[in-house]
Design a protein around this motif. Sequence first.
Motif, mmCIF file in Angstrom:
data_model
loop_
_atom_site.group_PDB
_atom_site.id
_atom_site.type_symbol
_atom_site.label_atom_id
_atom_site.label_comp_id
_atom_site.label_asym_id
_atom_site.label_seq_id
_atom_site.Cartn_x
_atom_site.Cartn_y
_atom_site.Cartn_z
ATOM 1 N N LYS A 11 0.863 -1.181 0.000
ATOM 2 C CA LYS A 11 0.000 0.000 0.000
ATOM 3 C C LYS A 11 0.903 1.237 0.000
ATOM 4 N N SER A 12 0.333 2.395 -0.330
ATOM 5 C CA SER A 12 1.132 3.629 -0.332
ATOM 6 C C SER A 12 1.831 3.831 1.008
ATOM 7 N N SER A 13 1.128 3.520 2.103
ATOM 8 C CA SER A 13 1.707 3.771 3.435
ATOM 9 C C SER A 13 2.956 2.917 3.692
ATOM 10 N N ASP A 14 3.109 1.803 2.966
ATOM 11 C CA ASP A 14 4.319 0.985 3.130
ATOM 12 C C ASP A 14 5.566 1.711 2.629
ATOM 13 N N LYS A 190 -2.937 -2.284 -12.225
ATOM 14 C CA LYS A 190 -3.482 -3.576 -11.771
ATOM 15 C C LYS A 190 -4.257 -4.263 -12.885
ATOM 16 N N SER A 198 0.403 -3.563 -10.107
ATOM 17 C CA SER A 198 -0.092 -2.586 -9.141
ATOM 18 C C SER A 198 -0.275 -1.232 -9.815
ATOM 19 N N LEU A 200 0.340 1.352 -8.147
ATOM 20 C CA LEU A 200 1.289 2.224 -7.427
ATOM 21 C C LEU A 200 2.676 2.291 -8.050
#
Length: 371
Positions: A11-14, A190, A198, A200
């Motif tokens: 996820k972006s927060s990773d 995706k 992904s 991202l």
Amino acid sequence: MFIFVKKIILKSSDFIFQDQTSHIESDSFSWIAPSNIALVKYWGKKEPQLPANPSISFTLNDCKTETTLSVVKKKDEDSNFSIDVFVDGKLNEEFKPKIYKFFERIVLYQPFLKDYHFKIETQNTFPHSSGIASSASGMAALAMCLMSLEQELNPKMTSDYFYKKASFLARLGSGSACRSIESEIVVWGKNKTIKGSSDLFGIPFPFKIHPKFINYQDTILLVDKGVKQVSSSVGHSLMENHPFAVQRFKQAHQNLEKITECLTTGNLDDFISVVESEALTLHAMMMTSQPYFILMKPNTLQIIEKVWEFRKQTNLPICFTLDAGANVHLLYPEFVKHEVKQFIESELVMFCENNSYICDSIGMGAYQLSI
Ligand code: PMV
């Protein structure tokens, strides 16, 4: 016995920087990153720079940007960015706003950007006024340099994380830049049939590529060397209320699946048909948006007609693709290089501005220069 493998979806927060274990006062990093040419096009996006549909591209080898990032720790803390940009050895104010905007977008993921003064020195291998966008290679090279800095601050970072985050950051600079980081063929966006894909970041094409595509050639015919008539950000926004958008995004998924099959089986006929249809669809989207644009020039069409004629007569597997402009990319396998060179010289060069074209081929992605 079943072995349960946990699927890790990033996820972006990773990508938020956390584990600073080292301190550096000053350092410098140099990277070269290539441009790329999309086979299935990214056209249409959502905030923050997420693609409306998946895309796939060939990484180029010779059209690239070289960037050196020198960093010096600021004496006093402040909340502003401190950046100097040099292009071809000269201080350049024109690019600064773009870099500031990029830093603003990524500072959440690299909070240390406020702690340093940055000197960015950059140059392209392709000529300035060639009509070839340098944003993909430029943003990719800068993202690699910033990741080298992050790695110094957190030396325990894995190589997988390094490359994924570099692609993630490059995407926030310029969408297609995330496809200029690593490997010959890159998928971004995706899609249910491509494991690990992904929105991202870009990922290396996860299947074995048929030998026909090894060292595939891309000759860029420079029909119009001027500045783009429509910037990509305006172009992407035209897809927002586009009457054909839903169908187009669906088609991109189908074309990605078809081209995946071609790249693994070596079916060049189907490859050609998907690639040319994608190029014309991109332009069709622009011709049918509001406001509408024609980005091809009469010479673009002359070249397309000639390519079709040549293919019919010789049966050689050559095709074209287009970016959001008038220049034509000719794609063909290495084994027809000689015949295609003759064809370009005798029948196409007259449609190029000042007879110019650039011979390129598939490359491996970005690499670091030792200083
Ligand atoms: O990365 P951007 O925002 O400059 O958009 C690139 C769009 C196309 O080049 C037209 C297509 C693509 O997928 O590269």
